[in-house]
Motif scaffolding. Sequence first.
Motif, PDB file in Angstrom:
ATOM      1  N   GLU A 138      44.563  42.364  44.206  1.00  0.00           N
ATOM      2  CA  GLU A 138      44.944  41.056  44.754  1.00  0.00           C
ATOM      3  C   GLU A 138      43.768  40.073  44.787  1.00  0.00           C
ATOM      4  O   GLU A 138      42.644  40.466  45.102  1.00  0.00           O
ATOM      5  N   HIS A 140      43.771  36.143  46.552  1.00  0.00           N
ATOM      6  CA  HIS A 140      44.610  35.088  47.158  1.00  0.00           C
ATOM      7  C   HIS A 140      43.805  34.271  48.158  1.00  0.00           C
ATOM      8  O   HIS A 140      42.745  34.700  48.611  1.00  0.00           O
ATOM      9  N   HIS A 144      41.834  37.970  55.499  1.00  0.00           N
ATOM     10  CA  HIS A 144      42.320  39.176  56.174  1.00  0.00           C
ATOM     11  C   HIS A 144      41.299  39.665  57.190  1.00  0.00           C
ATOM     12  O   HIS A 144      40.092  39.585  56.955  1.00  0.00           O
ATOM     13  N   GLN A 178      40.604  42.391  46.010  1.00  0.00           N
ATOM     14  CA  GLN A 178      40.786  43.492  46.957  1.00  0.00           C
ATOM     15  C   GLN A 178      41.761  44.533  46.432  1.00  0.00           C
ATOM     16  O   GLN A 178      42.760  44.205  45.794  1.00  0.00           O
TER      17      GLN A 178
HETATM   18 MN    MN Z   1      45.758  40.873  50.563  1.00  0.00          MN
END
Ligand code: MN
Length: 201
Positions: A138, A140, A144, A178
Motif C-alpha cells: 500500500e 496512500h 496510521h 507499507q
Molecule cells: Mn494502510
Amino acid sequence: MGSHFVMYIAKMQDNSRSAPPPVDVERFIFVVDGAVTLTNGSDNSHSLVVDSFAYLPPNFQHSIDSDTPATLVVFERRHSYLGNHVPELTIGSTDKQQLLETPGEIFQLRKLLPTSMAYDFNIHIMDFQPGEFLNVKEVHYNQHGLLLLEGQGIYRLGDSWHPVQAGDAIWMAPFVPQWYAALGKSRTRYLLYKDVNRNPL
Ligand code: MN
Ligand code: UGY
C-alpha cells in the motif's frame, strides 16, 4: 514529523482518573489490559473490559476511572469539523463488530467506528493467520498509528523490514510504502488508526 494525531499508552494505577482532553479534541480509548469505568456528564457509566473501546466526541464531558491497574491505548486528534455532521459517543467491543469484506485481501477486518462523514478517523482491527500477508503493497495519503496486540511478523516500511511483535507500535506517515507478513505460531491482531473522510490538505 508531521503526525496530525496523538497515540499513547495510558497505564492507569489503582484508583486513578483521566484528565479531559483539550478543547475540540476527540478521544478514542481501547482497553488492552484490566478494566475501567467510563462516566459521562449525565451520570451514565459503562464498564469497559479488555477488547472494549469508546469514542468520546470533542468537548464531551467524561471521566475514565480505574479501581485496579489497567492499560489503555489512547488516540486523540483535534476534530476536523465538517458541515452539520456531528460524531456521537460510540461504545463497543471488537467481538461485537461484524467482519467486513476485503476484496483481493485475505486478512480479517473489523472497523470499530461508523464509516459516516461525521468521523474523521476510524480504527481497524486486522487479523492475520501465520503465513498470511497483505497482497497490496500500500501507498496512500492516510496516516496510521498501529499497535500490535497479538502475534509477530515482519513490517515493511519503505525499504526497511522490521521484525515486530505484540506490544510494538508504528507511526506510518502519508505515502510510506507499507506491507505486513505474519510469522510465528499464533494469529497476528493489530489495531490501526486511519484518517478518513477529510481532504488531507
Ligand atoms: Mn494502510
Ligand atoms: O486500510 C489500510 O490502510 C490498512 N490495510 N493498512 C495497513 O494495514 N498498513
